[in-house]
Design an enzyme around this catalytic site. Structure first.
Site, PDB file in Angstrom:
ATOM      1  N   SER A 170       0.839  -1.192   0.000  1.00  0.00           N
ATOM      2  CA  SER A 170       0.000   0.000   0.000  1.00  0.00           C
ATOM      3  C   SER A 170       0.882   1.253   0.000  1.00  0.00           C
ATOM      4  O   SER A 170       1.735   1.413  -0.873  1.00  0.00           O
ATOM      5  CB  SER A 170      -0.938  -0.047   1.206  1.00  0.00           C
ATOM      6  OG  SER A 170      -2.043   0.789   1.041  1.00  0.00           O
TER       7      SER A 170
ATOM      8  N   ASP B 271      -7.931  -7.869  -4.616  1.00  0.00           N
ATOM      9  CA  ASP B 271      -7.737  -6.492  -4.164  1.00  0.00           C
ATOM     10  C   ASP B 271      -8.591  -5.534  -5.000  1.00  0.00           C
ATOM     11  O   ASP B 271      -8.421  -5.420  -6.211  1.00  0.00           O
ATOM     12  CB  ASP B 271      -6.257  -6.118  -4.291  1.00  0.00           C
ATOM     13  CG  ASP B 271      -5.895  -4.826  -3.564  1.00  0.00           C
ATOM     14  OD1 ASP B 271      -6.804  -4.045  -3.236  1.00  0.00           O
ATOM     15  OD2 ASP B 271      -4.688  -4.609  -3.341  1.00  0.00           O
TER      16      ASP B 271
ATOM     17  N   HIS C  51      -7.277  -6.496  -0.225  1.00  0.00           N
ATOM     18  CA  HIS C  51      -6.032  -5.739  -0.101  1.00  0.00           C
ATOM     19  C   HIS C  51      -5.197  -6.173   1.103  1.00  0.00           C
ATOM     20  O   HIS C  51      -3.962  -6.228   1.033  1.00  0.00           O
ATOM     21  CB  HIS C  51      -6.375  -4.253  -0.008  1.00  0.00           C
ATOM     22  CG  HIS C  51      -5.192  -3.357   0.137  1.00  0.00           C
ATOM     23  ND1 HIS C  51      -4.240  -3.212  -0.853  1.00  0.00           N
ATOM     24  CD2 HIS C  51      -4.796  -2.553   1.167  1.00  0.00           C
ATOM     25  CE1 HIS C  51      -3.313  -2.353  -0.451  1.00  0.00           C
ATOM     26  NE2 HIS C  51      -3.624  -1.946   0.765  1.00  0.00           N
TER      27      HIS C  51
END
Length: 380
Positions: A164, A332, A361
Site C-alpha cells: 500500500s 484487491d 487488499h
C-alpha cells in the site's frame, strides 16, 4: 526456495526510551517538497538483526497508512511485548531472517508513532502542530528515511519493501536513490494514486471533518466518531465481497458476542455481525490514532505520482535500475492486480507475482505462507 511456516520467533529487545522504538533527530531543519521547513525532525525506528561491517545487508520495510515502526515482534526494555505487523515474514527461517539481514523499519514522516507529524509539538508554539502541520509527500518520507539510513550506517539496501503506502515508498526509493537500492518489492500499491483510490480517501476525510468534535482540526478531543466511520470505509476497501460473505454471512449479533462492549454509536446498536465488526475496527483506530494525521497521510497518498516532474509514470518507472518483484493480490479492489501488472510492465527488471486470496487488499498481512515463498524465492 520454499519458506515453511515456523513458530513465532523470540522478540528482539528494543532498548529505548519510547514504545515507538529508537529516536533519531537529524541536525538542522528538514525542508519539505512544498518549501516549508520543519525546525526539528524526529524519526522513530527499529532494527532487527546485525548490520554487517560494509553496511550492505539491510532490508528496509515500509509501513502503510496507520502503521508504525514495529514491523517485527519486539520486547521493550520495560518488558512489554509488541506484536509486529509484518512479523509473519520477519524471523528465523522466514523471508527476512535477522540472522542474515538487518531489518529496519521507521515510522513515516507525518505519522503519530514517534516520527514528527501533526500530533508532534511545534517548537514555535509549544503545542501540537495540528492542522498547521505542512503537507508532506511520499518523496519527503523517503528523503527522511535516507537521513536515517546514513545515521545507522547503511550504505546499500538489499531490498526495500512494503504494501500500500509502503509500496509507494519502495518505488520512490528506487527512483530517488538508484545507486543505493539492489531490489524493491512493492506490494498492492500504486505508481500514481487512481481516481478510485482518491475518492475512497476523500470519503474518509469527509467522515472525520463531519464529526462535530473536528473543529477545523483544532479539536480538544479526538473526533473519534469520524475516525471510526473513516476506518469502516477503509475496511471495506481492504477486504472483499467473498471475504465478508464467508466470514459474516447475514449472521445477526447475539448476546455475549462482544458488541455490547462497543463504546461508540451505542445509541444505535448493530443488527448484524458485520456491523459489529466494522464498529469494533473503527473504535480500535479511534483509540490509537490521530485525526489530523489521518488527513495528512491520506492527502500524501492522493498526491503520490512517481511521474510528476519526471516525464510521466512510465518514464519514471523506466528509470528504475533495481530488480523488482511487483506483488498483486487476486481480490484487491483498492489497488487491483491490473494496476500491479502495469507497474511491473514499466520497470525494466521487474517480475510480477500474485497472491491468491479471498481477503482483498489486506491479504499481504494475512497470507504469510505465500508471502514468505514469494519473497524468499526472489531474494535467493
Amino acid at each position: 526456495m520454499n519458506m515453511p511456516r515456523t513458530e513465532s520467533p523470540t522478540p528482539s529487545t528494543i532498548a529505548a526510551g519510547t514504545t515507538h522504538g529508537t529516536l533519531f533527530t537529524p541536525p538542522g531543519e528538514f525542508t519539505l517538497a512544498s518549501g516549508a521547513a520543519l525546525p526539528r525532525l524526529e524519526i522513530a525506528y527499529t532494527l532487527h538483526g546485525r548490520l554487517n561491517s560494509e553496511g550492505t545487508n539491510a532490508v528496509l520495510v515500509c509501513h502503510a497508512l496507520t502503521g508504525h515502526a514495529h514491523a517485527a515482534d519486539a520486547r521493550l526494555a520495560s518488558g512489554e511485548t509488541i506484536s509486529g505487523w509484518f512479523s509473519g515474514v520477519i524471523g528465523p527461517r522466514r523471508a527476512f531472517d535477522p540472522e542474515k539481514y538487518c531489518v529496519i523499519c521507521s515510522n513515516i514522516l507525518g505519522s503519530c508513532y514517534g516520527t514528527t507529524g501533526p500530533a508532534s509539538r511545534n517548537p514555535a508554539t509549544g503545542t501540537a502542530y495540528g492542522p498547521d502541520f505542512p503537507p508532506v509527500t511520499v518523496r519527503d518520507m523517503v528523503r527522511a528515511q535516507r537521513l536515517l539510513m546514513d545515521h545507522v550506517g547503511i550504505r546499500a539496501l538489499k531490498a526495500v519493501t512494503g504494501g500500500s503506502l509502503g509500496g509507494m515508498q519502495a518505488l520512490e526509493w528506487a527512483i530517488q536513490y538508484p545507486a543505493m537500492v539492489d531490489a524493491i518489492i512493492p506490494i498492492a500499491t500504486s505508481a500514481a494514486h487512481s481516481p478510485w483510490a482518491i475518492g475512497i480517501s476523500e470519503t474518509q476525510r469527509l467522515a472525520i471533518m463531519n464529526d462535530p468534535e473536528w473543529r477545523h482540526g483544532r479539536y480538544v478531543r479526538q473526533p473519534e466518531r469520524g475516525l471510526a466511520v473513516a476506518r469502516g470505509i477503509a475496511m471495506l476497501s481492504y477486504r472483499s465481497y467473498p471475504s465478508f460473505t464467508a466470514r459474516f454471512g447475514r449472521t445477526p449479533v447475539a448476546p455475549g458476542d462482544g458488541h455490547e462492549r462497543l463504546r461508540l454509536f451505542e445509541e444505535t446498536p448493530p443488527a448484524f455481525a458485520v456491523e459489529s465488526y466494522l464498529r469494533y475496527q473503527g473504535q480500535k483506530l479511534a483509540d490509537r490514532f490521530d485525526a489530523n494525521t489521518y488527513i495528512t497521510l491520506t492527502r500524501a497518498m492522493d498526491a503520490h505520482d512517481v511521474g510528476a516532474g519526471r516525464g510521466g509514470v512510465k518514464e519514471a518507472l523506466g528509470t528504475i535500475r533495481a530488480r523488482a518483484l511487483v506483488v498483486g493480490i487476486s481480490s484487491d479492489v483498492l489497488y487491483p492486480p491490473a494496476e500491479q501488472r502495469e507497474i511491473a510492465a514499466s520497470i525494466p527488471r521487474a517480475t510480477y507475482a500474485e497472491i491468491a486470496s479471498p481477503h482483498g487488499h489486506d491479504a499481504f498481512l494475512i497470507e504469510f505462507d505465500q508471502m514468505n515463498a514469494l519473497l524468499g524465492n526472489f531474494l535467493s
